[in-house]
Design a protein around this motif. Structure first.
Motif, PDB file in Angstrom:
ATOM      1  N   CYS A 108     -77.556 -37.684  25.532  1.00 19.34           N
ATOM      2  CA  CYS A 108     -77.170 -38.917  24.836  1.00 19.34           C
ATOM      3  C   CYS A 108     -78.309 -39.927  24.808  1.00 19.34           C
ATOM      4  O   CYS A 108     -78.594 -40.526  23.766  1.00 19.34           O
ATOM      5  CB  CYS A 108     -75.946 -39.525  25.530  1.00 19.34           C
ATOM      6  SG  CYS A 108     -75.432 -41.128  24.865  1.00 19.34           S
ATOM      7  N   TYR A 109     -78.995 -40.100  25.941  1.00 19.07           N
ATOM      8  CA  TYR A 109     -79.987 -41.172  26.029  1.00 19.07           C
ATOM      9  C   TYR A 109     -81.399 -40.742  25.647  1.00 19.07           C
ATOM     10  O   TYR A 109     -82.243 -41.599  25.382  1.00 19.07           O
ATOM     11  CB  TYR A 109     -79.971 -41.794  27.426  1.00 19.07           C
ATOM     12  CG  TYR A 109     -78.716 -42.596  27.649  1.00 19.07           C
ATOM     13  CD1 TYR A 109     -78.605 -43.894  27.159  1.00 19.07           C
ATOM     14  CD2 TYR A 109     -77.612 -42.049  28.301  1.00 19.07           C
ATOM     15  CE1 TYR A 109     -77.445 -44.626  27.337  1.00 19.07           C
ATOM     16  CE2 TYR A 109     -76.450 -42.773  28.476  1.00 19.07           C
ATOM     17  CZ  TYR A 109     -76.370 -44.064  27.992  1.00 19.07           C
ATOM     18  OH  TYR A 109     -75.219 -44.775  28.148  1.00 19.07           O
ATOM     19  N   ASP A 110     -81.648 -39.436  25.609  1.00 18.47           N
ATOM     20  CA  ASP A 110     -82.916 -38.961  25.041  1.00 18.47           C
ATOM     21  C   ASP A 110     -82.735 -38.967  23.529  1.00 18.47           C
ATOM     22  O   ASP A 110     -82.640 -37.942  22.873  1.00 18.47           O
ATOM     23  CB  ASP A 110     -83.241 -37.556  25.557  1.00 18.47           C
ATOM     24  CG  ASP A 110     -84.528 -36.992  24.965  1.00 18.47           C
ATOM     25  OD1 ASP A 110     -85.345 -37.781  24.452  1.00 18.47           O
ATOM     26  OD2 ASP A 110     -84.703 -35.754  24.997  1.00 18.47           O
ATOM     27  N   ALA A 111     -82.705 -40.174  22.977  1.00 16.74           N
ATOM     28  CA  ALA A 111     -82.284 -40.377  21.588  1.00 16.74           C
ATOM     29  C   ALA A 111     -83.168 -39.663  20.585  1.00 16.74           C
ATOM     30  O   ALA A 111     -82.689 -39.191  19.538  1.00 16.74           O
ATOM     31  CB  ALA A 111     -82.247 -41.871  21.276  1.00 16.74           C
ATOM     32  N   ILE A 117     -87.070 -39.184  28.846  1.00 24.13           N
ATOM     33  CA  ILE A 117     -86.441 -40.500  28.768  1.00 24.13           C
ATOM     34  C   ILE A 117     -87.569 -41.519  28.883  1.00 24.13           C
ATOM     35  O   ILE A 117     -88.238 -41.613  29.929  1.00 24.13           O
ATOM     36  CB  ILE A 117     -85.422 -40.708  29.908  1.00 24.13           C
ATOM     37  CG1 ILE A 117     -84.251 -39.740  29.783  1.00 24.13           C
ATOM     38  CG2 ILE A 117     -84.917 -42.151  29.906  1.00 24.13           C
ATOM     39  CD1 ILE A 117     -83.303 -40.020  28.661  1.00 24.13           C
ATOM     40  N   GLU A 121     -85.395 -46.041  26.218  1.00 26.13           N
ATOM     41  CA  GLU A 121     -84.188 -45.234  26.372  1.00 26.13           C
ATOM     42  C   GLU A 121     -83.583 -45.440  27.763  1.00 26.13           C
ATOM     43  O   GLU A 121     -82.355 -45.508  27.918  1.00 26.13           O
ATOM     44  CB  GLU A 121     -84.523 -43.765  26.141  1.00 26.13           C
ATOM     45  CG  GLU A 121     -84.969 -43.476  24.710  1.00 26.13           C
ATOM     46  CD  GLU A 121     -85.574 -42.105  24.512  1.00 26.13           C
ATOM     47  OE1 GLU A 121     -85.495 -41.585  23.390  1.00 26.13           O
ATOM     48  OE2 GLU A 121     -86.144 -41.549  25.471  1.00 26.13           O
ATOM     49  N   ASN A 124     -81.723 -48.727  27.823  1.00 27.15           N
ATOM     50  CA  ASN A 124     -80.405 -48.609  27.191  1.00 27.15           C
ATOM     51  C   ASN A 124     -79.408 -47.952  28.133  1.00 27.15           C
ATOM     52  O   ASN A 124     -78.243 -48.359  28.212  1.00 27.15           O
ATOM     53  CB  ASN A 124     -80.516 -47.794  25.902  1.00 27.15           C
ATOM     54  CG  ASN A 124     -81.188 -48.563  24.783  1.00 27.15           C
ATOM     55  OD1 ASN A 124     -81.181 -49.792  24.765  1.00 27.15           O
ATOM     56  ND2 ASN A 124     -81.791 -47.851  23.847  1.00 27.15           N
ATOM     57  N   PHE A 125     -79.870 -46.926  28.857  1.00 21.21           N
ATOM     58  CA  PHE A 125     -78.999 -46.250  29.805  1.00 21.21           C
ATOM     59  C   PHE A 125     -78.529 -47.210  30.898  1.00 21.21           C
ATOM     60  O   PHE A 125     -77.332 -47.301  31.201  1.00 21.21           O
ATOM     61  CB  PHE A 125     -79.730 -45.065  30.429  1.00 21.21           C
ATOM     62  CG  PHE A 125     -79.035 -44.508  31.643  1.00 21.21           C
ATOM     63  CD1 PHE A 125     -77.875 -43.770  31.509  1.00 21.21           C
ATOM     64  CD2 PHE A 125     -79.523 -44.750  32.919  1.00 21.21           C
ATOM     65  CE1 PHE A 125     -77.217 -43.269  32.622  1.00 21.21           C
ATOM     66  CE2 PHE A 125     -78.866 -44.263  34.026  1.00 21.21           C
ATOM     67  CZ  PHE A 125     -77.713 -43.520  33.880  1.00 21.21           C
ATOM     68  N   ASP A 128     -76.026 -49.860  29.630  1.00 20.19           N
ATOM     69  CA  ASP A 128     -74.676 -49.325  29.496  1.00 20.19           C
ATOM     70  C   ASP A 128     -74.030 -49.117  30.854  1.00 20.19           C
ATOM     71  O   ASP A 128     -72.829 -49.327  31.032  1.00 20.19           O
ATOM     72  CB  ASP A 128     -74.705 -48.002  28.725  1.00 20.19           C
ATOM     73  CG  ASP A 128     -75.030 -48.199  27.250  1.00 20.19           C
ATOM     74  OD1 ASP A 128     -75.039 -49.359  26.788  1.00 20.19           O
ATOM     75  OD2 ASP A 128     -75.286 -47.200  26.553  1.00 20.19           O
TER      76      ASP A 128
END
Length: 266
Positions: A108-111, A117, A121, A124-125, A128
Motif C-alpha cells: 500500500c505505501y510503496d506507492a 519505502i 511514503e 504518509n505511513f 496514517d
C-alpha cells in the motif's frame, strides 16, 4: 548524553535514536554482549541519579538480561523498555501483528512500486498510523518521527527503506524475512528460478506455482526454512501480489539479493 536521556521521564523519538546508536557500538542493529551489560548498568545508575524507580518493564528486563552475557536486543525490545514519547515505534507493531499484514501495508505505501519505502511514503505511513491511533501530532513532530524511523532502519544509508530493513520492527518470530536472508539468490539465479516455476509462462506466479517453489526451497534449505511454515510463507508473500498475480519484481523483494530494476552488470 545517553546517560542524561536515560534520566528522562519521557524520551523523545530523536533521543531514543541517540540512545540506541550509543550502545549499538558496532552498528549491527542490536545491543548485545558488553554493549547490553553497559546499557543495563547505566540505565540503573541514570534512574537512581534522577530519583526515579525502575518501571516494571525495566525491572523485568534487568532480571532477564543482567547475567545473560550472550543475549541481544533490537529496536523492538528497547522501545518497550524506555519511556519513549508516544511509543511511536510500537504503533507499527501494534497495527501489523503478522508478516502478512506487514506485506499488505508495504504494498500500500510503496506507492510507486519501486521496491523501496522512500521518505515521503514513510511519512504518509506514519501519518496514517498516528491518525488511526488518535494521537495528536503536528507537522514538525511528524517530520521528526519520519527522520528518526528512517535513520533507525536505513542500514545502508541510501535514504530509503527496502523490505528487509523495514521488517526489522516485526517480532523475530513473525519476521520470516530474516530466514529468507540466508537463501537469497543473485539476479541471474533468481530469474532462472522464476522462469522455471512460472510454468504457464504468463509472467507471474499464482499461488500453486509459489507453493511448488517454496516446497523445493524448504527441501534444499532444511537448516534455515521450515516445511511446516510454508502456509505462513505463502500467505505473506502472496500479500505482495496484484490480485493473486505475483510478478517478478514482487517476488524479488523476498528472494533476490540484488535490485533487479538496476541495470545488469556488463
Amino acid at each position: 548524553m545517553a546517560n542524561a536521556y536515560l534520566q528522562g521521564v519521557e524520551i523523545s523519538a530523536s533521543q531514543f535514536l541517540d540512545i540506541f546508536h550509543h550502545y549499538d557500538n558496532d552498528g549491527n542493529g542490536y545491543i548485545e554482549g558488553k554493549e547490553l551489560q553497559s546499557f543495563i548498568k547505566e540505565l540503573q545508575q541514570a534512574r537512581k541519579q534522577a530519583g526515579l524507580e525502575l518501571t516494571d518493564q525495566m525491572k523485568a528486563f534487568v532480571q532477564e538480561y543482567e547475567k545473560n552475557t550472550d543475549a541481544k536486543i533490537g529496536i523492538v525490545e528497547l522501545v518497550q523498555i524506555l519511556p519513549t514519547e508516544e511509543n511511536f515505534l510500537l504503533f507499527f507493531r501494534q497495527q501489523l501483528k503478522s508478516c502478512a499484514e506487514f506485506m499488505q501495508a508495504w504494498r500500500c505505501y510503496d506507492a510507486d512500486h519501486s521496491g523501496y519505502i522512500e521518505a515521503d511514503e514513510l511519512k504518509n505511513f506514519l501519518k496514517d498510523l498516528l491518525q488511526k491511533a488518535k494521537k495528536p501530532y503536528d507537522e514538525k513532530k511528524l517530520d521528526e518521527y519520519t527522520h528518526t524511523t528512517l535513520k533507525i532502519f536505513d542500514s545502508n544509508h541510501d535514504g530509503k527503506l527496502c523490505l528487509a530493513e523495514m521488517a526489522r520492527l516485526l517480532p523475530d518470530e513473525e519476521n520470516f524475512l530474516l530466514k529468507f536472508q540466508n537463501v537469497k539468490l543473485v539476479r541471474r539465479e533468481f530469474n532462472k528460478i522464476f522462469e522455471l516455476y512460472d510454468q504457464d509462462e504468463n509472467g507471474y506466479m499464482d499461488e500453486n506455482e509459489l507453493d511448488a517453489l517454496l516446497k523445493d526451497l524448504c527441501e534444499k534449505n532444511k537448516k534455515v526454512l521450515e516445511v511446516s511454515k510454508i502456509p505462513t510463507y505463502k500467505t505473506a508473500i502472496m500479500a505482495l501480489s496484484d490480485g493473486g498475480k505475483l510478478y517478478r519484481t514482487e517476488l524479488a523483494l523476498v528472494l533476490c539479493a540484488e535490485d533487479i530494476s538496476a541495470p545488469a552488470p556488463l
